[in-house]
Design an enzyme around this catalytic site. Structure first.
Site, PDB file in Angstrom:
ATOM      1  N   HIS B 163       8.315  18.595 -39.504  1.00  0.00           N
ATOM      2  CA  HIS B 163       8.496  18.314 -40.924  1.00  0.00           C
ATOM      3  C   HIS B 163       9.704  17.406 -41.039  1.00  0.00           C
ATOM      4  O   HIS B 163      10.786  17.756 -40.583  1.00  0.00           O
ATOM      5  CB  HIS B 163       8.729  19.616 -41.713  1.00  0.00           C
ATOM      6  CG  HIS B 163       8.898  19.361 -43.174  1.00  0.00           C
ATOM      7  ND1 HIS B 163       7.890  19.495 -44.097  1.00  0.00           N
ATOM      8  CD2 HIS B 163       9.977  18.946 -43.885  1.00  0.00           C
ATOM      9  CE1 HIS B 163       8.331  19.183 -45.299  1.00  0.00           C
ATOM     10  NE2 HIS B 163       9.591  18.848 -45.206  1.00  0.00           N
ATOM     11  N   CYS B 164       9.511  16.235 -41.590  1.00  0.00           N
ATOM     12  CA  CYS B 164      10.593  15.263 -41.650  1.00  0.00           C
ATOM     13  C   CYS B 164      11.167  15.199 -43.067  1.00  0.00           C
ATOM     14  O   CYS B 164      10.487  14.727 -43.985  1.00  0.00           O
ATOM     15  CB  CYS B 164      10.076  13.883 -41.252  1.00  0.00           C
ATOM     16  SG  CYS B 164      11.388  12.656 -41.167  1.00  0.00           S
ATOM     17  N   PRO B 165      12.393  15.657 -43.287  1.00  0.00           N
ATOM     18  CA  PRO B 165      12.951  15.588 -44.639  1.00  0.00           C
ATOM     19  C   PRO B 165      13.233  14.155 -45.070  1.00  0.00           C
ATOM     20  O   PRO B 165      13.245  13.868 -46.261  1.00  0.00           O
ATOM     21  CB  PRO B 165      14.244  16.401 -44.539  1.00  0.00           C
ATOM     22  CG  PRO B 165      14.549  16.522 -43.094  1.00  0.00           C
ATOM     23  CD  PRO B 165      13.295  16.306 -42.340  1.00  0.00           C
ATOM     24  N   GLY B 168      10.193  13.173 -46.533  1.00  0.00           N
ATOM     25  CA  GLY B 168       9.772  14.138 -47.547  1.00  0.00           C
ATOM     26  C   GLY B 168       8.375  14.672 -47.343  1.00  0.00           C
ATOM     27  O   GLY B 168       7.660  14.965 -48.307  1.00  0.00           O
ATOM     28  N   ASN B 169       7.932  14.792 -46.093  1.00  0.00           N
ATOM     29  CA  ASN B 169       6.568  15.258 -45.842  1.00  0.00           C
ATOM     30  C   ASN B 169       6.488  15.760 -44.407  1.00  0.00           C
ATOM     31  O   ASN B 169       7.364  15.493 -43.583  1.00  0.00           O
ATOM     32  CB  ASN B 169       5.589  14.090 -46.042  1.00  0.00           C
ATOM     33  CG  ASN B 169       4.176  14.558 -46.367  1.00  0.00           C
ATOM     34  OD1 ASN B 169       3.892  15.754 -46.396  1.00  0.00           O
ATOM     35  ND2 ASN B 169       3.291  13.610 -46.601  1.00  0.00           N
TER      36      ASN B 169
END
Lengths: 158, 375
Positions: B163-165, B168-169
């Protein structure tokens, strides 16, 4: 055990759902989309093994065609990359084309083979490509008067 | 009876936010994504406004043109990664969940009360390697190989990477190649801006001296851009290199972190073609998988009061029941009366429910752990 369904609509409106049988994914060849050809015991007296096997095998071959990594998919990928994938806004990908074919095939199989036997296939894409759902409707030829099944949930195919 | 047509995305479980009537799908926390946008657009705007005119005149007009193309490509890849469905697996509908439960109970036999039920695992053989498929208590499915449950988005994602902040997804099967191209082109853009800022400072220093260059307006901003690019460069080049390594081995970040195919399992990755070119081609030029979440499809929604009085036919669309699948065996005010009766009948014969297993099992085997893998 002759059933008296004339078409899909007839079955959906008048018959009541008995149970649903789920054919699971076959992961023996990796993450490629493929369904097990093992015949579920619940359908023993509803449909011939060969017919269901043929349907599943044809579906599997459609998915193989959709997910094939070869010349055409490279071309599509490179062309799309060169246009920053904007081309996908106007063009239909090969996978989507095959999915349409699959949908037509399932509709045709339902009309010709499954509905007359009181069964209904659901397109796997509607179940997240996880299972091939077969709804088993009440066998009106052999049962009594009013539909009275223990599973009282209603379901529509579409 | 009040029925209204709603789009399916409005009823999807999970912690995603949707925009543009279901066309855009992101995680809930978008703060860092806005920061990413700000840094990229801000730095590039400064570059186009202050350095490009000088460089276009004194060196070549091709420099800003190429920078614009690169910038547009970076933005396209970023937005594609952030806004698309990463490969979310929809939760099992009640019938499917029950079917799986019955299969599990049949496989486990009768567990004496007080004893812990065995963990729900299915073994499959892929390319002569045994792979364990874990059961997801939230989604009520056995996760396909390489899928994992993202606790931030509360979804099972196929070929879950991480999950890559910053975008944002989640990064999964459907948007991994866009993510990789984003990191690659952003590295190139950062190097490009960094290099031409240096060139700009050098050229101006030749004209008017180094200190004078720094004092004037373009000079200060150039220094700011150089600093931003310098720090971005190291992280982006490192990340691109890491993902290039993963792609060549056909591994996901999740598998790498868990050490699934390293150490004593090295060389046993059943998904790898054992050929770097083939692995790269499959990941980057493979088929474009469609989303299995029908976000923009229409469905009927009944108001809750109608649901109880209508009886069985109130849930006339199977998807409507997805919101109930987090606790399919616990009746609530939305459950039709006759289903409540059947649940009560089942409960009296002592079936498993969602909450008791979670309480009975030790924390390691609890349903909600961060980013569980299929291994």
């Amino acid at each position: 055990m002759a059933t008296e369904f004339h078409n899909l609509q007839d079955m959906q409106h008048t018959a009541s759902l008995v149970t649903k049988v789920f054919i699971q994914r076959d992961y023996s060849e990796g993450t490629v989309c493929r369904f097990q050809t093992k015949f579920p015991a619940e359908l023993d007296n509803r449909i011939e093994r060969a017919l269901l096997e043929q349907t599943v095998k044809t579906l599997n071959s459609y998915y193989v065609e959709a997910e094939k990594v070869g010349g055409q998919s490279y071309l599509e990928g490179c062309l799309a990359c060169a246009t920053a994938y904007i081309v996908f806004l106007c063009m239909e990908t090969r996978y989507e084309k095959v999915l349409k074919k699959i949908s037509g095939y399932i509709q045709e199989q339902n009309e010709k083979i499954y509905a007359p036997r009181g069964l209904l296939l659901t397109d796997p894409i509607e179940r997240g490509m996880r299972v091939l759902e077969i709804s088993v409707f009440e066998d009106r030829g052999s049962s009594g008067s009013s539909p009275s099944s223990s599973m009282s949930s209603c379901s529509t195919a579409r | 009876m009040i029925t209204r047509k709603v789009r399916k995305w409005e009823k999807l479980p999970g912690k995603n936010t949707f925009c543009c009537d279901g066309r855009v799908m992101m995680a809930r926390q978008k703060g860092i994504f806005y920061l990413t946008l700000f840094l990229i657009i801000g730095t590039c705007s400064l570059f186009f406004a202050f350095e490009c005119p000088y460089l276009a005149v004194h060196l070549s007009p091709a420099i800003p043109v190429f920078a614009v193309l690169l910038f547009l490509f970076v933005m396209a890849m970023l937005l594609r990664t952030s806004f698309s469905d990463p490969g979310v697996l929809p939760r099992a509908l009640p019938e499917e969940a029950n079917f799986i439960e019955m299969e599990i109970e049949a496989a486990n036999g009768n567990v004496p009360s007080g004893q812990r039920a065995p963990p729900r695992i299915r073994n499959v053989q892929i390319n002569n390697q045994i792979v364990k498929l874990k059961y997801c208590y939230t989604c009520k499915i056995f996760r396909p190989p390489r899928a994992s449950h993202c606790s931030i988005c509360d979804n099972c994602v196929d070929r879950f990477d991480h999950h890559c902040p910053w975008v944002g997804n989640c990064v999964g099967k459907r948007n991994y190649r866009y993510f990789y191209l984003f990191t690659l082109t952003l590295s190139l853009l950062t190097i490009y801006i960094f290099a031409f800022n240096i060139v700009h400072v050098v050229m101006r220093s030749v004209d008017q001296g180094f200190l004078n260059t720094l004092k004037e307006t373009p000079g200060e901003l150039t220094v700011l851009e150089v600093l931003v690019c310098f720090f971005t460069l190291w992280s982006m080049v490192g990340l691109t290199g890491f993902h290039t390594y993963l792609i060549s081995l056909n591994q996901t970040t999740n598998e790498d972190i868990k050490g699934s195919w390293s150490g004593k399992n090295r060389g046993q990755n059943p998904y790898s073609h054992k050929n770097i070119i083939k692995n790269c081609c499959e990941v980057l030029c493979g088929p474009t998988y469609p989303s299995v979440l029908d976000r923009r499809g229409l469905m009927q929604e009944d108001s809750p009061a109608a649901a109880n009085s209508e009886g069985p036919c109130s849930f006339d669309n199977p998807v409507a029941q997805t919101t109930k699948t987090t606790a399919p065996l616990i009746p609530n005010e939305h459950t039709p009366d006759d289903v409540k009766l059947s649940i009560a009948a089942e409960k009296s014969s002592g079936p498993k429910d969602d909450q008791p297993p979670a309480a009975m099992l030790p924390p390691l085997a609890s349903p909600e752990t961060d980013a569980e893998t299929s291994i």
